[in-house]
Design a protein around this motif. Sequence first.
Motif, PDB file in Angstrom:
ATOM      1  N   VAL A 258       0.808  -1.087   0.098  1.00  0.00           N
ATOM      2  CA  VAL A 258       0.050  -0.072   0.044  1.00  0.00           C
ATOM      3  C   VAL A 258       0.976   1.089  -0.063  1.00  0.00           C
ATOM      4  O   VAL A 258       0.312   2.425  -0.254  1.00  0.00           O
ATOM      5  N   LEU A 259       2.146   1.077   0.381  1.00  0.00           N
ATOM      6  CA  LEU A 259       2.903   2.199   0.252  1.00  0.00           C
ATOM      7  C   LEU A 259       4.071   2.311  -1.148  1.00  0.00           C
ATOM      8  O   LEU A 259       4.278   3.248  -1.539  1.00  0.00           O
ATOM      9  N   PHE A 260       4.343   1.100  -1.366  1.00  0.00           N
ATOM     10  CA  PHE A 260       5.203   0.880  -2.794  1.00  0.00           C
ATOM     11  C   PHE A 260       4.839  -0.185  -3.274  1.00  0.00           C
ATOM     12  O   PHE A 260       5.131  -1.341  -2.797  1.00  0.00           O
ATOM     13  N   PRO A 261       4.414   0.039  -4.453  1.00  0.00           N
ATOM     14  CA  PRO A 261       3.847   1.177  -5.323  1.00  0.00           C
ATOM     15  C   PRO A 261       2.861   1.811  -4.800  1.00  0.00           C
ATOM     16  O   PRO A 261       3.042   3.222  -5.025  1.00  0.00           O
ATOM     17  N   GLY A 262       2.089   1.321  -4.080  1.00  0.00           N
ATOM     18  CA  GLY A 262       1.123   2.329  -3.178  1.00  0.00           C
ATOM     19  C   GLY A 262      -0.223   2.134  -3.728  1.00  0.00           C
ATOM     20  O   GLY A 262      -0.608   1.715  -4.963  1.00  0.00           O
ATOM     21  N   ALA A 263      -1.286   2.349  -2.876  1.00  0.00           N
ATOM     22  CA  ALA A 263      -2.728   2.252  -3.026  1.00  0.00           C
ATOM     23  C   ALA A 263      -3.130   3.494  -2.429  1.00  0.00           C
ATOM     24  O   ALA A 263      -4.061   3.329  -1.499  1.00  0.00           O
ATOM     25  N   PRO A 264      -3.112   4.548  -2.870  1.00  0.00           N
ATOM     26  CA  PRO A 264      -3.647   6.025  -1.886  1.00  0.00           C
ATOM     27  C   PRO A 264      -5.098   5.982  -2.031  1.00  0.00           C
ATOM     28  O   PRO A 264      -5.757   6.247  -0.916  1.00  0.00           O
ATOM     29  N   ARG A 265      -6.001   5.833  -3.054  1.00  0.00           N
ATOM     30  CA  ARG A 265      -7.295   5.705  -3.328  1.00  0.00           C
ATOM     31  C   ARG A 265      -7.942   4.821  -2.470  1.00  0.00           C
ATOM     32  O   ARG A 265      -9.211   4.991  -1.725  1.00  0.00           O
ATOM     33  N   PHE A 266      -7.291   3.465  -2.216  1.00  0.00           N
ATOM     34  CA  PHE A 266      -7.898   2.584  -1.272  1.00  0.00           C
ATOM     35  C   PHE A 266      -7.683   2.784   0.180  1.00  0.00           C
ATOM     36  O   PHE A 266      -8.742   2.816   0.898  1.00  0.00           O
ATOM     37  N   LEU A 267      -6.399   3.319   0.422  1.00  0.00           N
ATOM     38  CA  LEU A 267      -6.270   3.824   1.904  1.00  0.00           C
ATOM     39  C   LEU A 267      -7.173   5.007   2.068  1.00  0.00           C
ATOM     40  O   LEU A 267      -7.773   4.996   3.184  1.00  0.00           O
ATOM     41  N   GLN A 268      -7.606   6.137   1.202  1.00  0.00           N
ATOM     42  CA  GLN A 268      -8.368   7.035   1.432  1.00  0.00           C
ATOM     43  C   GLN A 268      -9.825   6.559   1.955  1.00  0.00           C
ATOM     44  O   GLN A 268     -10.369   7.203   2.871  1.00  0.00           O
ATOM     45  N   TYR A 269     -10.133   5.815   1.065  1.00  0.00           N
ATOM     46  CA  TYR A 269     -11.706   5.240   1.117  1.00  0.00           C
ATOM     47  C   TYR A 269     -11.763   4.430   2.630  1.00  0.00           C
ATOM     48  O   TYR A 269     -12.680   4.540   3.335  1.00  0.00           O
ATOM     49  N   ALA A 270     -10.749   3.458   2.711  1.00  0.00           N
ATOM     50  CA  ALA A 270     -10.651   2.849   4.119  1.00  0.00           C
ATOM     51  C   ALA A 270     -10.841   3.551   5.324  1.00  0.00           C
ATOM     52  O   ALA A 270     -11.476   3.305   6.361  1.00  0.00           O
ATOM     53  N   LYS A 271     -10.188   4.855   5.328  1.00  0.00           N
ATOM     54  CA  LYS A 271     -10.057   5.705   6.318  1.00  0.00           C
ATOM     55  C   LYS A 271     -11.186   6.725   6.503  1.00  0.00           C
ATOM     56  O   LYS A 271     -11.673   6.952   7.716  1.00  0.00           O
TER      57      LYS A 271
END
Length: 304
Positions: A258-271
């Motif tokens: 989730v940090l490399f290469p990263g999943a920013p949209r996934f983390l934003q949704y989960a939070k």
Amino acid sequence: MNNGKPVQPPALGLSPAAGPGLSHLSCALVFPKQEPLAQPRAQVGTMSPAIALAFLPLVVTLLVRYRHYFRLLVRTVLMRSLQDCLSGLRIEERAFSYILTHALPGDPGHILTTLDHWSSHCEYLSHMGPVKGQILMRLVEEKAPACVLELGTYCGYSTLLIARALPPGGRLLTVERDPRTAAVAEKLIRLAGFDERMVELIVGSSEEVIPCLRTQHQLNRADIVLLAHRPRCYLRDLQLLEAHALLPAGATVLADHVLFPGAPRFLQYAKSCGHYRCRLHHTGLPDFPAIKDGIAQLTYAGPG
């Protein structure tokens, strides 16, 4: 005869009767045309040594700062492509050939250790690795799930981690979209001693498999879900699991890379969606600890 008269030098000019061509010739003789001086041509595509030297400190700084990423690029792209061409095999197929000659059949722990050794000393496998593997195994042992769903089997490394930590009667469904990769993972799983009743491998894309899990694979609920395929697909597949009611309250979703290469949209949704409690386990890549990565651990609170 000149009769004593001084001889006059011949005139350079000619009379008009001589014709226009000769008149022009005389003019040319009297007033010679000057050719313009040749101008030096500008050199195209060259750089002054002074300019090149000015950029040298910047290049050296970038190489030093991002040296770990350059090493990763060389091992995962350049060297892997070269080995693919020379051997005619994919990296997971070469890894399985090494397992056949160096690992103990029926011993998943020894097979995992052998894969780690091959990745460190032969070719970088881009697998989960022992550090993240301990996080995964500890969670499975603590939760004692009746059923686990893994999206992204790859070579079967994380599949073996989950399977060896399952409680008696536990079941694992693992999904791999690439048939050639799935064939290698299937052999590895069976070599480790897990049969189809305990570990079922499904070949297909996660987007197509998730809606069919209940009807075709008798999966009513997944107590633990591991997302280990493509980070850009994490959010889509999490929402598919929610839509098909495959996540019971208290279910755990683990998402790798989730940090490399990263999943920013996934983390934003989960939070921000309000359905999950989030925790991030900070780790590094196997054999590249300086490259920071992490595993997201989500606990599902229910649809709300």
